[in-house]
Design an enzyme around this catalytic site. Structure first.
Site, mmCIF file in Angstrom:
data_model
loop_
_atom_site.group_PDB
_atom_site.id
_atom_site.type_symbol
_atom_site.label_atom_id
_atom_site.label_comp_id
_atom_site.label_asym_id
_atom_site.label_seq_id
_atom_site.Cartn_x
_atom_site.Cartn_y
_atom_site.Cartn_z
ATOM 1 N N LYS A 38 0.828 -1.218 0.000
ATOM 2 C CA LYS A 38 0.000 0.000 0.000
ATOM 3 C C LYS A 38 0.862 1.268 0.000
ATOM 4 O O LYS A 38 2.056 1.222 0.323
ATOM 5 C CB LYS A 38 -0.942 -0.046 1.208
ATOM 6 C CG LYS A 38 -1.908 -1.238 1.164
ATOM 7 C CD LYS A 38 -2.952 -1.178 2.272
ATOM 8 C CE LYS A 38 -3.909 -2.365 2.191
ATOM 9 N NZ LYS A 38 -4.985 -2.288 3.212
ATOM 10 N N TYR B 139 -12.176 -2.176 -3.993
ATOM 11 C CA TYR B 139 -12.729 -2.384 -2.645
ATOM 12 C C TYR B 139 -14.257 -2.232 -2.618
ATOM 13 O O TYR B 139 -14.826 -1.876 -1.581
ATOM 14 C CB TYR B 139 -12.074 -1.421 -1.659
ATOM 15 C CG TYR B 139 -10.705 -1.877 -1.164
ATOM 16 C CD1 TYR B 139 -10.579 -3.005 -0.347
ATOM 17 C CD2 TYR B 139 -9.543 -1.186 -1.485
ATOM 18 C CE1 TYR B 139 -9.341 -3.433 0.125
ATOM 19 C CE2 TYR B 139 -8.297 -1.612 -1.028
ATOM 20 C CZ TYR B 139 -8.210 -2.730 -0.216
ATOM 21 O OH TYR B 139 -6.987 -3.154 0.254
ATOM 22 N N PHE C 129 -15.779 3.367 6.545
ATOM 23 C CA PHE C 129 -14.378 3.674 6.235
ATOM 24 C C PHE C 129 -14.076 3.671 4.723
ATOM 25 O O PHE C 129 -12.939 3.881 4.320
ATOM 26 C CB PHE C 129 -13.434 2.709 6.969
ATOM 27 C CG PHE C 129 -13.679 1.246 6.692
ATOM 28 C CD1 PHE C 129 -13.158 0.627 5.553
ATOM 29 C CD2 PHE C 129 -14.420 0.473 7.577
ATOM 30 C CE1 PHE C 129 -13.370 -0.721 5.297
ATOM 31 C CE2 PHE C 129 -14.651 -0.877 7.325
ATOM 32 C CZ PHE C 129 -14.127 -1.477 6.177
ATOM 33 N N ARG D 227 -2.436 -14.589 4.363
ATOM 34 C CA ARG D 227 -3.096 -13.792 5.417
ATOM 35 C C ARG D 227 -2.442 -14.057 6.777
ATOM 36 O O ARG D 227 -2.378 -13.161 7.621
ATOM 37 C CB ARG D 227 -4.605 -14.013 5.410
ATOM 38 C CG ARG D 227 -5.231 -13.342 4.169
ATOM 39 C CD ARG D 227 -6.720 -13.288 4.179
ATOM 40 N NE ARG D 227 -7.278 -12.460 5.217
ATOM 41 C CZ ARG D 227 -7.659 -11.185 5.046
ATOM 42 N NH1 ARG D 227 -7.509 -10.578 3.892
ATOM 43 N NH2 ARG D 227 -8.209 -10.526 6.038
ATOM 44 N N THR E 70 -5.728 -7.189 10.530
ATOM 45 C CA THR E 70 -5.964 -5.900 9.854
ATOM 46 C C THR E 70 -5.358 -4.738 10.642
ATOM 47 O O THR E 70 -4.732 -3.852 10.073
ATOM 48 C CB THR E 70 -7.487 -5.681 9.681
ATOM 49 O OG1 THR E 70 -8.055 -6.825 9.039
ATOM 50 C CG2 THR E 70 -7.766 -4.440 8.857
ATOM 51 N N ARG F 219 2.339 -6.880 8.761
ATOM 52 C CA ARG F 219 1.642 -5.694 9.287
ATOM 53 C C ARG F 219 2.222 -5.269 10.637
ATOM 54 O O ARG F 219 2.299 -4.081 10.948
ATOM 55 C CB ARG F 219 0.140 -5.956 9.367
ATOM 56 C CG ARG F 219 -0.519 -5.861 7.983
ATOM 57 C CD ARG F 219 -1.940 -6.348 7.986
ATOM 58 N NE ARG F 219 -2.645 -5.988 6.764
ATOM 59 C CZ ARG F 219 -3.832 -6.482 6.434
ATOM 60 N NH1 ARG F 219 -4.425 -7.383 7.221
ATOM 61 N NH2 ARG F 219 -4.425 -6.097 5.317
ATOM 62 N N ASN G 78 -2.259 0.037 6.669
ATOM 63 C CA ASN G 78 -1.701 -1.208 7.208
ATOM 64 C C ASN G 78 -0.736 -1.983 6.285
ATOM 65 O O ASN G 78 -0.582 -3.191 6.411
ATOM 66 C CB ASN G 78 -2.828 -2.113 7.716
ATOM 67 C CG ASN G 78 -3.792 -2.513 6.626
ATOM 68 O OD1 ASN G 78 -3.557 -2.236 5.459
ATOM 69 N ND2 ASN G 78 -4.869 -3.167 7.009
ATOM 70 N N HIS H 247 -2.184 -5.446 1.322
ATOM 71 C CA HIS H 247 -3.466 -6.108 1.117
ATOM 72 C C HIS H 247 -3.223 -7.583 0.844
ATOM 73 O O HIS H 247 -2.221 -7.935 0.224
ATOM 74 C CB HIS H 247 -4.193 -5.500 -0.092
ATOM 75 C CG HIS H 247 -5.315 -6.352 -0.613
ATOM 76 N ND1 HIS H 247 -6.576 -6.332 -0.057
ATOM 77 C CD2 HIS H 247 -5.356 -7.267 -1.620
ATOM 78 C CE1 HIS H 247 -7.339 -7.202 -0.707
ATOM 79 N NE2 HIS H 247 -6.623 -7.781 -1.659
ATOM 80 N N GLU I 277 -9.266 -10.186 -8.272
ATOM 81 C CA GLU I 277 -8.289 -9.115 -8.038
ATOM 82 C C GLU I 277 -7.065 -9.255 -8.959
ATOM 83 O O GLU I 277 -6.502 -8.253 -9.401
ATOM 84 C CB GLU I 277 -7.864 -9.140 -6.569
ATOM 85 C CG GLU I 277 -9.000 -8.755 -5.617
ATOM 86 C CD GLU I 277 -8.679 -9.007 -4.157
ATOM 87 O OE1 GLU I 277 -9.571 -8.769 -3.312
ATOM 88 O OE2 GLU I 277 -7.556 -9.438 -3.838
HETATM 89 P P1 ATP Z 1 -7.217 -5.814 3.011
HETATM 90 O O1 ATP Z 1 -8.510 -6.117 2.288
HETATM 91 O O2 ATP Z 1 -6.685 -4.430 2.685
HETATM 92 O O3 ATP Z 1 -6.215 -6.907 2.830
HETATM 93 P P2 ATP Z 1 -8.331 -6.850 5.433
HETATM 94 O O4 ATP Z 1 -8.870 -7.924 4.563
HETATM 95 O O5 ATP Z 1 -7.476 -7.254 6.594
HETATM 96 O O6 ATP Z 1 -7.511 -5.787 4.578
HETATM 97 P P3 ATP Z 1 -10.912 -5.607 5.306
HETATM 98 O O7 ATP Z 1 -11.976 -5.874 6.292
HETATM 99 O O8 ATP Z 1 -11.007 -6.206 3.947
HETATM 100 O O9 ATP Z 1 -9.515 -5.962 5.995
HETATM 101 O O10 ATP Z 1 -10.796 -4.022 5.153
HETATM 102 C C1 ATP Z 1 -10.117 -3.429 4.058
HETATM 103 C C2 ATP Z 1 -9.268 -2.293 4.566
HETATM 104 O O11 ATP Z 1 -10.119 -1.276 5.079
HETATM 105 C C3 ATP Z 1 -8.341 -2.664 5.729
HETATM 106 O O12 ATP Z 1 -7.076 -3.066 5.273
HETATM 107 C C4 ATP Z 1 -8.250 -1.399 6.526
HETATM 108 O O13 ATP Z 1 -7.201 -0.570 6.072
HETATM 109 C C5 ATP Z 1 -9.563 -0.704 6.248
HETATM 110 N N1 ATP Z 1 -10.458 -0.924 7.381
HETATM 111 C C6 ATP Z 1 -11.120 -2.048 7.694
HETATM 112 N N2 ATP Z 1 -11.879 -1.887 8.801
HETATM 113 C C7 ATP Z 1 -11.664 -0.620 9.196
HETATM 114 C C8 ATP Z 1 -12.155 0.170 10.265
HETATM 115 N N3 ATP Z 1 -13.012 -0.326 11.173
HETATM 116 N N4 ATP Z 1 -11.730 1.463 10.362
HETATM 117 C C9 ATP Z 1 -10.867 1.976 9.450
HETATM 118 N N5 ATP Z 1 -10.362 1.277 8.413
HETATM 119 C C10 ATP Z 1 -10.752 0.010 8.289
HETATM 120 MG MG MG Z 2 -9.957 -7.533 2.775
#
Ligand code: ATP
Ligand code: MG
Length: 139
Positions: free
Chosen positions: A11, A51, A59, A87, A93, A104, A114, A117, A128
């Site tokens: 990122k 996304y 968010f 993962r 996350t 992370r 973070n 992805h 993707e």
């Molecule tokens: P990614 O999809 O980026 O790999 P992830 O699968 O761990 O991350 P997701 O639930 O898919 O988490 O959320 C996508 C992204 O949105 C996260 O990486 C994070 O940066 C952001 N995000 C998720 N939940 C929150 C939250 N509660 N507040 C702020 N940002 C959030």
């Molecule tokens: Mg995700």
């Protein structure tokens, strides 16, 4: 049976901080092969498409603004059980909750910034990967 490919993005915050080399080293040391790699910057609309699953979340606006704010590095990675193993390698996350030694934990600034992805299912890994890479860009 689980698939053997996943899609990652390094990122903007991690590219900006010059962590690309360290993160790729950790990924390849963990047994993943890089099948495709690209440095690019997403538009806000492209980040929104990527996304889209989160479009109703509070968010979403911040997430798509952040993900289009700078350079990213996208990669298709190959390994047995790729989605789950990747993962595990990146950790939770929120880096506060991520296990020691995970990407992370080592390189993220915060939950919203973070570092990387990782696809969350084989189906999304394919969607993707198709988002970023054509057939002739994969090895
Ligand atoms: P990614 O999809 O980026 O790999 P992830 O699968 O761990 O991350 P997701 O639930 O898919 O988490 O959320 C996508 C992204 O949105 C996260 O990486 C994070 O940066 C952001 N995000 C998720 N939940 C929150 C939250 N509660 N507040 C702020 N940002 C959030
Ligand atoms: Mg995700």
């Amino acid at each position: 049976m689980n698939g053997n490919q996943t899609l990652t993005m390094i990122k903007p915050v991690a590219v900006e901080r010059n962590y690309v080399g360290s993160i790729i080293q950790k990924i390849t040391d963990s047994g993943f092969k890089i099948c495709a790699i690209k440095m690019t910057q997403l538009t806000k609309d492209q980040a929104g498409v990527f996304y889209a699953v989160h479009k109703d979340k509070p968010f979403y606006e911040d997430l798509t603004t952040f993900m289009s704010s700078g350079t990213i590095v996208a990669m298709i990675l190959e390994k047995e059980n790729a989605v789950d193993d990747f993962r595990k390698l990146i950790g939770a996350t929120d880096p506060v909750d991520a296990e020691e030694g995970t990407i992370r934990k080592l390189y993220a600034e915060s939950k919203s910034h973070n570092a990387v992805h990782g696809s969350d299912s084989d189906e999304n890994a394919q969607i993707e990967s198709d988002f970023f890479f054509s057939k002739i860009e994969r090895y």
